[in-house]
Design a protein around this motif. Sequence first.
Motif, PDB file in Angstrom:
ATOM      1  N   THR A   1     -10.052  66.886  68.717  1.00  0.00           N
ATOM      2  CA  THR A   1      -9.500  66.138  69.844  1.00  0.00           C
ATOM      3  C   THR A   1      -9.922  64.688  69.707  1.00  0.00           C
ATOM      4  O   THR A   1     -11.029  64.389  69.253  1.00  0.00           O
ATOM      5  N   ARG A   2      -9.040  63.808  70.075  1.00  0.00           N
ATOM      6  CA  ARG A   2      -9.299  62.364  70.031  1.00  0.00           C
ATOM      7  C   ARG A   2      -8.580  61.727  71.220  1.00  0.00           C
ATOM      8  O   ARG A   2      -7.832  60.771  71.093  1.00  0.00           O
ATOM      9  N   ASN A   3      -8.799  62.324  72.388  1.00  0.00           N
ATOM     10  CA  ASN A   3      -8.079  61.923  73.591  1.00  0.00           C
ATOM     11  C   ASN A   3      -8.437  60.500  74.015  1.00  0.00           C
ATOM     12  O   ASN A   3      -9.546  60.018  73.772  1.00  0.00           O
ATOM     13  N   ILE A   4      -7.485  59.852  74.669  1.00  0.00           N
ATOM     14  CA  ILE A   4      -7.724  58.530  75.252  1.00  0.00           C
ATOM     15  C   ILE A   4      -8.192  58.738  76.689  1.00  0.00           C
ATOM     16  O   ILE A   4      -7.494  59.351  77.498  1.00  0.00           O
ATOM     17  N   ARG A   5      -9.375  58.228  76.997  1.00  0.00           N
ATOM     18  CA  ARG A   5      -9.959  58.391  78.322  1.00  0.00           C
ATOM     19  C   ARG A   5      -9.953  57.060  79.071  1.00  0.00           C
ATOM     20  O   ARG A   5     -10.103  55.988  78.466  1.00  0.00           O
ATOM     21  N   HIS A   6      -9.784  57.137  80.382  1.00  0.00           N
ATOM     22  CA  HIS A   6      -9.757  55.965  81.257  1.00  0.00           C
ATOM     23  C   HIS A   6     -10.983  56.004  82.161  1.00  0.00           C
ATOM     24  O   HIS A   6     -11.166  56.936  82.934  1.00  0.00           O
TER      25      HIS A   6
ATOM     26  N   SER B   1     -14.871  52.516  90.538  1.00  0.00           N
ATOM     27  CA  SER B   1     -14.980  53.814  91.222  1.00  0.00           C
ATOM     28  C   SER B   1     -15.802  54.821  90.424  1.00  0.00           C
ATOM     29  O   SER B   1     -16.123  55.896  90.934  1.00  0.00           O
ATOM     30  N   ASN B   2     -16.103  54.482  89.158  1.00  0.00           N
ATOM     31  CA  ASN B   2     -16.829  55.351  88.231  1.00  0.00           C
ATOM     32  C   ASN B   2     -16.064  56.641  87.927  1.00  0.00           C
ATOM     33  O   ASN B   2     -16.654  57.648  87.538  1.00  0.00           O
ATOM     34  N   SER B   3     -14.758  56.621  88.114  1.00  0.00           N
ATOM     35  CA  SER B   3     -13.947  57.782  87.738  1.00  0.00           C
ATOM     36  C   SER B   3     -13.650  57.721  86.245  1.00  0.00           C
ATOM     37  O   SER B   3     -13.398  56.657  85.689  1.00  0.00           O
ATOM     38  N   ASP B   4     -13.693  58.870  85.595  1.00  0.00           N
ATOM     39  CA  ASP B   4     -13.510  58.954  84.147  1.00  0.00           C
ATOM     40  C   ASP B   4     -12.673  60.191  83.852  1.00  0.00           C
ATOM     41  O   ASP B   4     -13.090  61.310  84.166  1.00  0.00           O
ATOM     42  N   SER B   5     -11.498  59.999  83.270  1.00  0.00           N
ATOM     43  CA  SER B   5     -10.601  61.129  83.054  1.00  0.00           C
ATOM     44  C   SER B   5      -9.762  60.915  81.805  1.00  0.00           C
ATOM     45  O   SER B   5      -9.626  59.790  81.311  1.00  0.00           O
ATOM     46  N   ILE B   6      -9.201  62.004  81.292  1.00  0.00           N
ATOM     47  CA  ILE B   6      -8.303  61.923  80.140  1.00  0.00           C
ATOM     48  C   ILE B   6      -6.988  61.295  80.581  1.00  0.00           C
ATOM     49  O   ILE B   6      -6.354  61.751  81.530  1.00  0.00           O
ATOM     50  N   LYS B   7      -6.584  60.244  79.883  1.00  0.00           N
ATOM     51  CA  LYS B   7      -5.335  59.559  80.211  1.00  0.00           C
ATOM     52  C   LYS B   7      -4.205  60.006  79.294  1.00  0.00           C
ATOM     53  O   LYS B   7      -3.055  60.101  79.716  1.00  0.00           O
ATOM     54  N   MET B   8      -4.530  60.263  78.026  1.00  0.00           N
ATOM     55  CA  MET B   8      -3.539  60.740  77.069  1.00  0.00           C
ATOM     56  C   MET B   8      -4.190  61.727  76.115  1.00  0.00           C
ATOM     57  O   MET B   8      -5.306  61.500  75.646  1.00  0.00           O
TER      58      MET B   8
ATOM     59  N   THR C   1       4.869  58.760  75.519  1.00  0.00           N
ATOM     60  CA  THR C   1       4.237  59.471  76.618  1.00  0.00           C
ATOM     61  C   THR C   1       3.593  58.479  77.574  1.00  0.00           C
ATOM     62  O   THR C   1       3.376  57.319  77.231  1.00  0.00           O
ATOM     63  N   GLY C   2       3.304  58.935  78.784  1.00  0.00           N
ATOM     64  CA  GLY C   2       2.703  58.073  79.792  1.00  0.00           C
ATOM     65  C   GLY C   2       3.743  57.600  80.783  1.00  0.00           C
ATOM     66  O   GLY C   2       4.566  58.377  81.270  1.00  0.00           O
ATOM     67  N   ALA C   3       3.734  56.298  81.064  1.00  0.00           N
ATOM     68  CA  ALA C   3       4.645  55.740  82.060  1.00  0.00           C
ATOM     69  C   ALA C   3       6.099  55.767  81.590  1.00  0.00           C
ATOM     70  O   ALA C   3       7.013  55.675  82.396  1.00  0.00           O
ATOM     71  N   ILE C   4       6.324  55.864  80.277  1.00  0.00           N
ATOM     72  CA  ILE C   4       7.666  56.024  79.721  1.00  0.00           C
ATOM     73  C   ILE C   4       7.704  57.364  79.005  1.00  0.00           C
ATOM     74  O   ILE C   4       6.859  57.644  78.161  1.00  0.00           O
ATOM     75  N   THR C   5       8.664  58.203  79.329  1.00  0.00           N
ATOM     76  CA  THR C   5       8.735  59.521  78.693  1.00  0.00           C
ATOM     77  C   THR C   5      10.091  59.789  78.073  1.00  0.00           C
ATOM     78  O   THR C   5      10.348  60.884  77.601  1.00  0.00           O
ATOM     79  N   ASN C   6      10.981  58.803  78.047  1.00  0.00           N
ATOM     80  CA  ASN C   6      12.332  59.014  77.529  1.00  0.00           C
ATOM     81  C   ASN C   6      12.333  58.902  76.009  1.00  0.00           C
ATOM     82  O   ASN C   6      12.171  57.826  75.457  1.00  0.00           O
ATOM     83  N   ASN C   7      12.519  60.031  75.325  1.00  0.00           N
ATOM     84  CA  ASN C   7      12.576  60.036  73.866  1.00  0.00           C
ATOM     85  C   ASN C   7      14.002  60.130  73.336  1.00  0.00           C
ATOM     86  O   ASN C   7      14.221  60.318  72.152  1.00  0.00           O
ATOM     87  N   ASP C   8      15.001  60.039  74.207  1.00  0.00           N
ATOM     88  CA  ASP C   8      16.399  60.132  73.796  1.00  0.00           C
ATOM     89  C   ASP C   8      16.925  58.729  73.519  1.00  0.00           C
ATOM     90  O   ASP C   8      17.273  57.984  74.424  1.00  0.00           O
ATOM     91  N   PHE C   9      16.997  58.359  72.233  1.00  0.00           N
ATOM     92  CA  PHE C   9      17.396  57.008  71.873  1.00  0.00           C
ATOM     93  C   PHE C   9      18.910  56.856  71.751  1.00  0.00           C
ATOM     94  O   PHE C   9      19.414  55.755  71.674  1.00  0.00           O
ATOM     95  N   GLY C  10      19.630  57.962  71.682  1.00  0.00           N
ATOM     96  CA  GLY C  10      21.075  57.873  71.593  1.00  0.00           C
ATOM     97  C   GLY C  10      21.582  57.577  70.199  1.00  0.00           C
ATOM     98  O   GLY C  10      22.767  57.380  69.992  1.00  0.00           O
ATOM     99  N   PHE C  11      20.690  57.513  69.198  1.00  0.00           N
ATOM    100  CA  PHE C  11      21.102  57.313  67.818  1.00  0.00           C
ATOM    101  C   PHE C  11      20.033  57.903  66.911  1.00  0.00           C
ATOM    102  O   PHE C  11      18.946  58.261  67.357  1.00  0.00           O
TER     103      PHE C  11
END
Length: 446
Positions: free
Chosen positions: A56-61, A66-73, A117-127
């Motif tokens: 695993t090599r997750n991106i953490r935020h 607030s000292n909150s720490d969580s997996i972002k991706m 992934t994340g704030a943009i999830t559209n992988n349909d490029f149409g070409f």
Amino acid sequence: MKGNIFHIIKILLVLQSYLYGQVFTELKGLDDEDENTHLFYRIYKNGSGMGYDWYTRNIRHWDLTSNSDSIKMVDDFSSYFMAGQTILDYEFLSNDPDSIVGVGYSTDVLEPLPLITGAITNNDFGFSFHNTLSGIAISSQNSNLVYIDNHGNLIYSTNQGKVWFTPWEPDPVFIEFGIYAVDKWNDKKLFGHFDNKLVLSNDSGYTKTVIDSTIFYSDFDVEFFFDPDTSYIYLLNNRYSQKNLMVSSNGGYSWDEKFAAPVNIEFSNNAANTGEAYLAINDTIYRSYDHFQNYEFYIKLDENCVGLYKKPNSDLLYAATYYNIYEIENGIKTSIKEILVSVDETKKNPLDFILLQNYPNPFNPSTIIKFTVAEALNASTTNVLLKVYDILGNEISVLVDEQKSPGTYEVEFDSKSVNRRISNGIYFYRLEAGNFTQSRKMILLK
């Protein structure tokens, strides 16, 4: 239901596995509009269980307020499923820590699929497009404008990824322009790579000019940093075998090399104070107040640095090493997050030889191999040999062949540095040190 079963099996695999080790591998940061600091970091973990390897090599935020720490991706891979996903690059919309966008590829039974992934999830490029999205750049002036490197070709969106284009729409012809960065002050000005050279476009990618012929392999090896003085730009190029810091004083049209070293280097500049910047070479950080025309020693860390973030409008600098994240103020460091090890001295004199799983894996075009060298009997060093082989046992590359003192090391294998062309598939790397021998498998996916 099938997805839930896979998830349960994945959890059981990790629970019934042996953890070889874990280290910090990356640190980035940003300050939001209220000047609250957010750190983004990765911890690389790998192990084996039930006859299979995983990492695993997750991106953490980490929100320091607030000292909150969580997996972002999520960034992981399991040989049990031969599946996972790899994040090669990520950026933020409107400098918002919650609007992170990552690009890379997912793997399902060795078939790579493009991934946003994340704030943009559209992988349909149409070409038609290639199977790897290796870089992303978002305009600082207009967060709707997003550029993506589609395996060395340029595509873009003007509405945060709902619809994607090539610069020559409506005819969907790919432009050979691998995006590195959008100029902070002019979002029609793009920096990228073509034919292993640094190129610049002043018209959103329609045309390009070669501005430096130094080898630039791939976008996720290169980072741009923009100074408050619009004339100055920093470029950190961590390419295979030679890492360098370059500075432009004319908006990126010509570059001067300030540092070059065969080791990893990290960089961060003060986005609120022109000329102030920090450079880490191995475990030593240097500071400059004049765009690295001159520089001075700042601080020495306990291990090699893997990431820097300079907080604007303050004296604070954040630095990550293999085992700690430090907050540094006026040359005094304080560990604010630590990876604990069972015996502290294993950081410097490990008790065992260990060959870790490469990361990322699968990879394209480069990957990192990490290993530890134990203390030898009646000798201060051990002869270490690390080689890469294809599936038929043919030698592909010699990565290490020298005497090594006890410690932890990492080396980069870049498929483009091999003298002959190599294709997608399974490869093996083998470590020989004293009486110790171990091999591991890695997968190249282009």
